[in-house]
Scaffold this motif. Structure first.
Motif, PDB file in Angstrom:
ATOM      1  N   TYR A 198      60.426  70.371  57.640  1.00  0.00           N
ATOM      2  CA  TYR A 198      59.742  69.533  58.625  1.00  0.00           C
ATOM      3  C   TYR A 198      60.335  69.732  60.029  1.00  0.00           C
ATOM      4  CZ  TYR A 198      58.024  67.536  54.333  1.00  0.00           C
ATOM      5  OH  TYR A 198      57.450  67.391  53.094  1.00  0.00           O
ATOM      6  N   ASN A 199      60.683  70.992  60.326  1.00  0.00           N
ATOM      7  CA  ASN A 199      61.126  71.388  61.663  1.00  0.00           C
ATOM      8  C   ASN A 199      62.514  70.863  62.019  1.00  0.00           C
ATOM      9  OD1 ASN A 199      60.250  73.151  63.670  1.00  0.00           O
ATOM     10  ND2 ASN A 199      59.681  71.501  65.055  1.00  0.00           N
ATOM     11  N   PHE A 200      63.377  70.757  61.022  1.00  0.00           N
ATOM     12  CA  PHE A 200      64.781  70.436  61.252  1.00  0.00           C
ATOM     13  C   PHE A 200      65.616  71.705  61.056  1.00  0.00           C
ATOM     14  CE2 PHE A 200      63.156  66.269  60.970  1.00  0.00           C
ATOM     15  CZ  PHE A 200      64.102  65.381  61.453  1.00  0.00           C
ATOM     16  N   LEU A 201      66.720  71.780  61.787  1.00  0.00           N
ATOM     17  CA  LEU A 201      67.541  72.986  61.748  1.00  0.00           C
ATOM     18  C   LEU A 201      69.012  72.612  61.620  1.00  0.00           C
ATOM     19  CD1 LEU A 201      67.728  76.112  62.040  1.00  0.00           C
ATOM     20  CD2 LEU A 201      67.979  75.723  64.518  1.00  0.00           C
ATOM     21  N   ARG A 202      69.700  73.235  60.688  1.00  0.00           N
ATOM     22  CA  ARG A 202      71.147  73.060  60.525  1.00  0.00           C
ATOM     23  C   ARG A 202      71.841  73.984  61.518  1.00  0.00           C
ATOM     24  NH1 ARG A 202      73.868  71.765  55.551  1.00  0.00           N
ATOM     25  NH2 ARG A 202      76.038  71.242  56.016  1.00  0.00           N
ATOM     26  N   VAL A 203      72.452  73.406  62.548  1.00  0.00           N
ATOM     27  CA  VAL A 203      73.082  74.211  63.601  1.00  0.00           C
ATOM     28  C   VAL A 203      74.593  74.249  63.475  1.00  0.00           C
ATOM     29  CG1 VAL A 203      71.201  73.781  65.220  1.00  0.00           C
ATOM     30  CG2 VAL A 203      73.190  72.252  65.198  1.00  0.00           C
ATOM     31  N   HIS A 204      75.109  73.463  62.554  1.00  0.00           N
ATOM     32  CA  HIS A 204      76.555  73.354  62.389  1.00  0.00           C
ATOM     33  C   HIS A 204      76.794  72.772  61.007  1.00  0.00           C
ATOM     34  CE1 HIS A 204      80.658  71.751  62.978  1.00  0.00           C
ATOM     35  NE2 HIS A 204      80.760  72.574  64.003  1.00  0.00           N
ATOM     36  N   GLN A 205      77.960  72.970  60.462  1.00  0.00           N
ATOM     37  CA  GLN A 205      78.286  72.393  59.161  1.00  0.00           C
ATOM     38  C   GLN A 205      78.065  70.882  59.140  1.00  0.00           C
ATOM     39  OE1 GLN A 205      78.994  74.159  56.552  1.00  0.00           O
ATOM     40  NE2 GLN A 205      79.499  72.516  55.099  1.00  0.00           N
ATOM     41  N   SER A 206      78.226  70.254  60.299  1.00  0.00           N
ATOM     42  CA  SER A 206      78.138  68.796  60.381  1.00  0.00           C
ATOM     43  C   SER A 206      76.896  68.286  61.095  1.00  0.00           C
ATOM     44  CB  SER A 206      79.379  68.237  61.106  1.00  0.00           C
ATOM     45  OG  SER A 206      80.559  68.613  60.440  1.00  0.00           O
ATOM     46  N   ILE A 253      77.130  74.021  68.254  1.00  0.00           N
ATOM     47  CA  ILE A 253      76.583  75.082  67.397  1.00  0.00           C
ATOM     48  C   ILE A 253      77.762  75.868  66.837  1.00  0.00           C
ATOM     49  CG2 ILE A 253      75.095  77.105  67.274  1.00  0.00           C
ATOM     50  CD1 ILE A 253      73.628  76.048  69.731  1.00  0.00           C
ATOM     51  N   SER A 254      77.793  76.036  65.547  1.00  0.00           N
ATOM     52  CA  SER A 254      78.903  76.772  64.957  1.00  0.00           C
ATOM     53  C   SER A 254      78.803  78.260  65.307  1.00  0.00           C
ATOM     54  CB  SER A 254      78.919  76.595  63.437  1.00  0.00           C
ATOM     55  OG  SER A 254      77.801  77.232  62.850  1.00  0.00           O
ATOM     56  N   GLY A 306      59.550  61.729  61.783  1.00  0.00           N
ATOM     57  CA  GLY A 306      59.419  61.989  63.210  1.00  0.00           C
ATOM     58  C   GLY A 306      60.284  61.111  64.084  1.00  0.00           C
ATOM     59  N   SER A 307      60.832  60.025  63.513  1.00  0.00           N
ATOM     60  CA  SER A 307      61.680  59.122  64.298  1.00  0.00           C
ATOM     61  C   SER A 307      63.153  59.521  64.259  1.00  0.00           C
ATOM     62  CB  SER A 307      61.537  57.685  63.782  1.00  0.00           C
ATOM     63  OG  SER A 307      62.163  57.541  62.512  1.00  0.00           O
ATOM     64  N   ILE A 308      63.476  60.557  63.484  1.00  0.00           N
ATOM     65  CA  ILE A 308      64.869  61.008  63.357  1.00  0.00           C
ATOM     66  C   ILE A 308      65.181  62.024  64.449  1.00  0.00           C
ATOM     67  CG2 ILE A 308      66.564  62.133  61.864  1.00  0.00           C
ATOM     68  CD1 ILE A 308      64.750  61.279  59.474  1.00  0.00           C
ATOM     69  N   ILE A 309      66.204  61.773  65.221  1.00  0.00           N
ATOM     70  CA  ILE A 309      66.636  62.728  66.254  1.00  0.00           C
ATOM     71  C   ILE A 309      67.564  63.771  65.650  1.00  0.00           C
ATOM     72  CG2 ILE A 309      67.935  62.993  68.404  1.00  0.00           C
ATOM     73  CD1 ILE A 309      67.038  60.155  69.131  1.00  0.00           C
ATOM     74  N   ARG A 310      68.552  63.302  64.916  1.00  0.00           N
ATOM     75  CA  ARG A 310      69.511  64.230  64.321  1.00  0.00           C
ATOM     76  C   ARG A 310      70.296  63.526  63.224  1.00  0.00           C
ATOM     77  NH1 ARG A 310      74.816  63.710  66.556  1.00  0.00           N
ATOM     78  NH2 ARG A 310      74.916  62.087  68.162  1.00  0.00           N
ATOM     79  N   GLN A 320      79.278  80.785  63.424  1.00  0.00           N
ATOM     80  CA  GLN A 320      78.588  81.545  62.380  1.00  0.00           C
ATOM     81  C   GLN A 320      77.069  81.428  62.489  1.00  0.00           C
ATOM     82  OE1 GLN A 320      80.974  79.332  62.033  1.00  0.00           O
ATOM     83  NE2 GLN A 320      82.453  79.858  60.406  1.00  0.00           N
ATOM     84  N   ARG A 321      76.565  80.321  62.998  1.00  0.00           N
ATOM     85  CA  ARG A 321      75.121  80.093  63.049  1.00  0.00           C
ATOM     86  C   ARG A 321      74.523  80.376  64.428  1.00  0.00           C
ATOM     87  NH1 ARG A 321      73.731  76.392  58.605  1.00  0.00           N
ATOM     88  NH2 ARG A 321      75.651  75.844  57.520  1.00  0.00           N
ATOM     89  N   ARG A 322      75.346  80.726  65.394  1.00  0.00           N
ATOM     90  CA  ARG A 322      74.892  80.796  66.778  1.00  0.00           C
ATOM     91  C   ARG A 322      73.723  81.767  66.968  1.00  0.00           C
ATOM     92  NH1 ARG A 322      75.863  83.022  71.929  1.00  0.00           N
ATOM     93  NH2 ARG A 322      76.012  81.421  73.559  1.00  0.00           N
ATOM     94  N   ASN A 323      73.831  82.980  66.470  1.00  0.00           N
ATOM     95  CA  ASN A 323      72.772  83.978  66.663  1.00  0.00           C
ATOM     96  C   ASN A 323      71.466  83.535  66.005  1.00  0.00           C
ATOM     97  OD1 ASN A 323      74.476  85.660  68.119  1.00  0.00           O
ATOM     98  ND2 ASN A 323      75.082  86.845  66.308  1.00  0.00           N
ATOM     99  N   TYR A 324      71.593  82.966  64.804  1.00  0.00           N
ATOM    100  CA  TYR A 324      70.387  82.513  64.105  1.00  0.00           C
ATOM    101  C   TYR A 324      69.727  81.355  64.864  1.00  0.00           C
ATOM    102  CZ  TYR A 324      67.434  80.261  60.619  1.00  0.00           C
ATOM    103  OH  TYR A 324      66.381  79.677  59.982  1.00  0.00           O
ATOM    104  N   VAL A 325      70.545  80.428  65.332  1.00  0.00           N
ATOM    105  CA  VAL A 325      70.017  79.283  66.075  1.00  0.00           C
ATOM    106  C   VAL A 325      69.300  79.749  67.346  1.00  0.00           C
ATOM    107  CG1 VAL A 325      70.639  77.209  67.385  1.00  0.00           C
ATOM    108  CG2 VAL A 325      71.678  77.635  65.142  1.00  0.00           C
TER     109      VAL A 325
END
Length: 251
Positions: free
Chosen positions: A199-207, A236-237, A161-165, A239-244
């Motif tokens: 745990y409610n984290f999302l990959r929004v970009h390759q990086s 936001i990449s 929970g202390s991790i922002i990104r 390729q992932r924009r619509n999903y995000v």
């Protein structure tokens, strides 16, 4: 990644400090000297900051002693290897306490033996801490679970929970924490994506991997990007924009 053990030297004579440093570098390559102190006063201020795993401590330090240094420290989390030219009452006290010591001039074989014993104790402590973390995670709520991050010469246990990104560059991943601290880990983002997505984290970009609880706003201009609660922005990449966007609508 190989575990690196850090050590500090407290010795008032320059020649002895330099000799011990050379010997450790030559005969104990698993050890990295992180601090060298010439007095009790200097050691009192430096050791709590550097937090070595092993302390090479001379018994006689000018008008002071290594024992007074140990008595003055709030926490002794390191293994102590005493070094001395005096085979006296102090050595008897050390022997009764089953602690290691090296008589000067230091014999390389005795140095290696003492260091190997200390390293084994340190590794057991680290393994015990990992097991304690495992048991805590089994019982903890999701955001209170801790992830073990191998950072430089130590392992940090960080609440999810202390991790922002998380942000990757090549084979390294940087963790940005609510405290403002940054931790750099020698692993790819893919591994942490698999660990943290449940745990409610999302990959929004390759990086970029973000904590959805830490999103402040979605900015539609410039192709769309996310502003986090700490003020940082994340791309936001394409390729992932619509999903995000679909995920964000459900928040």
């Amino acid at each position: 990644m190989e575990t690196k053990i850090t050590a500090a030297i407290v010795e008032d004579e320059q020649g002895n400090r330099e000799n011990l440093l050379r010997m450790v570098e030559t005969y104990c390559p698993q050890i990295r000297i992180s601090a060298i102190c010439s007095s009790v006063t200097e050691a009192r201020s430096i050791l709590p900051e550097t937090k070595p795993d092993i302390l090479f401590l001379d018994i006689r330090l000018g008008d002071d002693t290594g024992f007074s240094l140990l008595e003055s420290l709030p926490d002794i989390s390191f293994e102590v290897i005493f070094t001395t030219a005096y085979d006296s009452y102090a050595i008897q006290a050390i022997r009764f306490s089953a602690l290691d010591y090296l008589l000067k001039p230091i014999d390389p074989e005795e140095l290696v033996h003492a260091v190997d014993k200390a390293v084994q104790v340190i590794l057991r402590k680290q393994e015990n801490k990992r097991m304690q973390n495992l048991l805590q995670n089994v019982r903890a709520l999701d955001k209170q679970k801790k992830i073990a991050l191998s950072v430089a010469d130590k392992v940090e246990f960080v609440e999810i929970g202390s991790i922002i990104r998380c942000e990757s560059e090549s084979n390294y991943t940087t963790f940005y924490l609510k405290s403002g601290e940054k931790l750099i880990v020698s692993k790819t983002l893919k591994e942490f994506d698999e660990l943290l997505t449940p745990y409610n984290f999302l990959r929004v970009h390759q990086s970029h991997l973000i904590n959805l609880d830490e999103i402040r706003s979605f900015i539609k201009t410039d192709g769309g990007y996310i502003r986090m609660k700490d003020g940082s922005t994340v791309s936001i990449s394409r390729q992932r924009r619509n999903y995000v966007l679909e995920v964000l609508k459900q928040l």
